[in-house]
Design a protein around this motif. Structure first.
Motif, mmCIF file in Angstrom:
data_model
loop_
_atom_site.group_PDB
_atom_site.id
_atom_site.type_symbol
_atom_site.label_atom_id
_atom_site.label_comp_id
_atom_site.label_asym_id
_atom_site.label_seq_id
_atom_site.Cartn_x
_atom_site.Cartn_y
_atom_site.Cartn_z
ATOM 1 N N UNK A 161 0.817 -1.209 0.000
ATOM 2 C CA UNK A 161 0.000 0.000 0.000
ATOM 3 C C UNK A 161 0.852 1.261 0.000
ATOM 4 N N UNK A 162 2.055 1.183 0.574
ATOM 5 C CA UNK A 162 2.928 2.363 0.589
ATOM 6 C C UNK A 162 3.578 2.589 -0.776
ATOM 7 N N UNK A 163 3.697 1.540 -1.568
ATOM 8 C CA UNK A 163 4.267 1.653 -2.908
ATOM 9 C C UNK A 163 3.200 2.017 -3.932
ATOM 10 N N UNK A 164 2.049 1.394 -3.826
ATOM 11 C CA UNK A 164 0.921 1.664 -4.728
ATOM 12 C C UNK A 164 -0.142 2.355 -3.882
ATOM 13 N N UNK A 165 -0.189 3.680 -3.963
ATOM 14 C CA UNK A 165 -1.040 4.447 -3.068
ATOM 15 C C UNK A 165 -2.511 4.437 -3.469
ATOM 16 N N UNK A 166 -2.814 4.139 -4.706
ATOM 17 C CA UNK A 166 -4.211 4.071 -5.139
ATOM 18 C C UNK A 166 -4.799 2.716 -4.754
ATOM 19 N N UNK A 167 -5.785 2.741 -3.858
ATOM 20 C CA UNK A 167 -6.427 1.492 -3.429
ATOM 21 C C UNK A 167 -7.130 0.812 -4.597
ATOM 22 N N UNK A 168 -7.691 1.617 -5.493
ATOM 23 C CA UNK A 168 -8.369 1.059 -6.666
ATOM 24 C C UNK A 168 -7.366 0.337 -7.559
ATOM 25 N N UNK A 169 -6.212 0.946 -7.793
ATOM 26 C CA UNK A 169 -5.183 0.317 -8.627
ATOM 27 C C UNK A 169 -4.704 -0.978 -7.993
ATOM 28 N N UNK A 170 -4.507 -0.984 -6.683
ATOM 29 C CA UNK A 170 -4.067 -2.191 -5.995
ATOM 30 C C UNK A 170 -5.099 -3.311 -6.149
ATOM 31 N N UNK A 171 -6.381 -2.977 -6.005
ATOM 32 C CA UNK A 171 -7.434 -3.977 -6.191
ATOM 33 C C UNK A 171 -7.411 -4.547 -7.608
ATOM 34 N N UNK A 172 -7.210 -3.676 -8.593
ATOM 35 C CA UNK A 172 -7.159 -4.136 -9.989
ATOM 36 C C UNK A 172 -5.945 -5.024 -10.239
ATOM 37 N N UNK A 173 -4.800 -4.643 -9.689
ATOM 38 C CA UNK A 173 -3.597 -5.467 -9.860
ATOM 39 C C UNK A 173 -3.797 -6.846 -9.236
ATOM 40 N N UNK A 174 -4.405 -6.884 -8.053
ATOM 41 C CA UNK A 174 -4.679 -8.171 -7.414
ATOM 42 C C UNK A 174 -5.622 -8.989 -8.292
ATOM 43 N N UNK A 229 -13.621 6.042 -11.260
ATOM 44 C CA UNK A 229 -12.358 5.655 -10.612
ATOM 45 C C UNK A 229 -11.788 4.403 -11.270
ATOM 46 N N UNK A 230 -12.653 3.440 -11.553
ATOM 47 C CA UNK A 230 -12.213 2.200 -12.199
ATOM 48 C C UNK A 230 -11.720 2.498 -13.613
ATOM 49 N N UNK A 231 -12.468 3.302 -14.366
ATOM 50 C CA UNK A 231 -12.103 3.648 -15.746
ATOM 51 C C UNK A 231 -10.725 4.313 -15.805
ATOM 52 N N UNK A 232 -10.489 5.256 -14.904
ATOM 53 C CA UNK A 232 -9.201 5.966 -14.863
ATOM 54 C C UNK A 232 -8.039 4.984 -14.681
ATOM 55 N N UNK A 233 -8.177 4.089 -13.717
ATOM 56 C CA UNK A 233 -7.097 3.131 -13.448
ATOM 57 C C UNK A 233 -6.948 2.106 -14.577
ATOM 58 N N UNK A 234 -8.066 1.641 -15.133
ATOM 59 C CA UNK A 234 -7.989 0.699 -16.252
ATOM 60 C C UNK A 234 -7.280 1.339 -17.446
ATOM 61 N N UNK A 235 -7.605 2.595 -17.732
ATOM 62 C CA UNK A 235 -6.956 3.298 -18.843
ATOM 63 C C UNK A 235 -5.462 3.439 -18.614
#
Length: 174
Positions: free
Chosen positions: A3-16, A41-47
């Motif tokens: 979480x300290x490396x990937x600060x976006x919780x949404x991005x972390x969820x998508x990576x998982x 929020x999801x669209x931004x991270x997916x893009x």
């Protein structure tokens, strides 16, 4: 840790979601519902992940479907990082040490679907398994990882990710 490396919780969820198993896929609205986040929020991270080449997208019945780009040079390291973050590597290592004649160890349940629910469900098949030891071990590793580990010894019909297969000696396999 991650979480300290990937600060976006949404991005972390998508990576998982996409890197726990290469077979996982999703579309915008489904991911927004699954993560209980806004579609914006999801669209931004997916893009951003798609533009960086980590995700590939395809069209299926008027929906854009996303999945991990297994040809990306960082796919395997990212998958290993996600497995380590979720504690999957530790679980498999401990299981294989003194548990009997293990034929297969699989990840099932939410984690197999790419959802970090805090409960790691493991399916273990084998001969003469020391089930009491495995259950005790799951509790010990769960405390270390601060997650609940559920061990199953019976057949499982849902989606699973084979982490260890004694016949092919492949780890991790997705």
């Amino acid at each position: 840790m991650l979480e300290s490396l990937i600060t976006s919780k949404t991005r972390l969820k998508l990576l998982i979601k996409f890197f726990v198993s290469a077979s996982n896929q999703g579309h915008l609205r489904g991911l927004a519902d699954e993560f209980q986040e806004s579609t914006n929020a999801i669209r931004k991270e997916l893009n951003q992940l798609s533009e960086a080449g980590y995700l590939e997208k395809s069209t299926d019945k008027n929906k854009i479907v996303y999945r991990a780009n297994t040809k990306h040079s960082l796919f395997k390291p990212l998958q290993k990082l996600i497995h380590t973050y979720l504690g999957i590597d530790d679980v498999v290592e401990f299981i294989l040490q003194k548990a009997g004649d293990i034929q297969e160890v699989s990840l099932v349940g939410n984690y197999a679907e790419g959802i970090d629910s805090g409960n790691i469900e493991i399916l273990i098949w084998g001969n003469d398994l020391n089930q009491a030891y495995l259950l005790q071990l799951a509790d010990k590793v769960g405390k270390k990882l601060k997650k609940e580990i559920v061990v199953n010894f019976e057949d499982y019909d849902g989606h699973r990710i084979v982490l260890f297969d004694n016949n092919s000696k492949i780890y991790p396999r997705t």
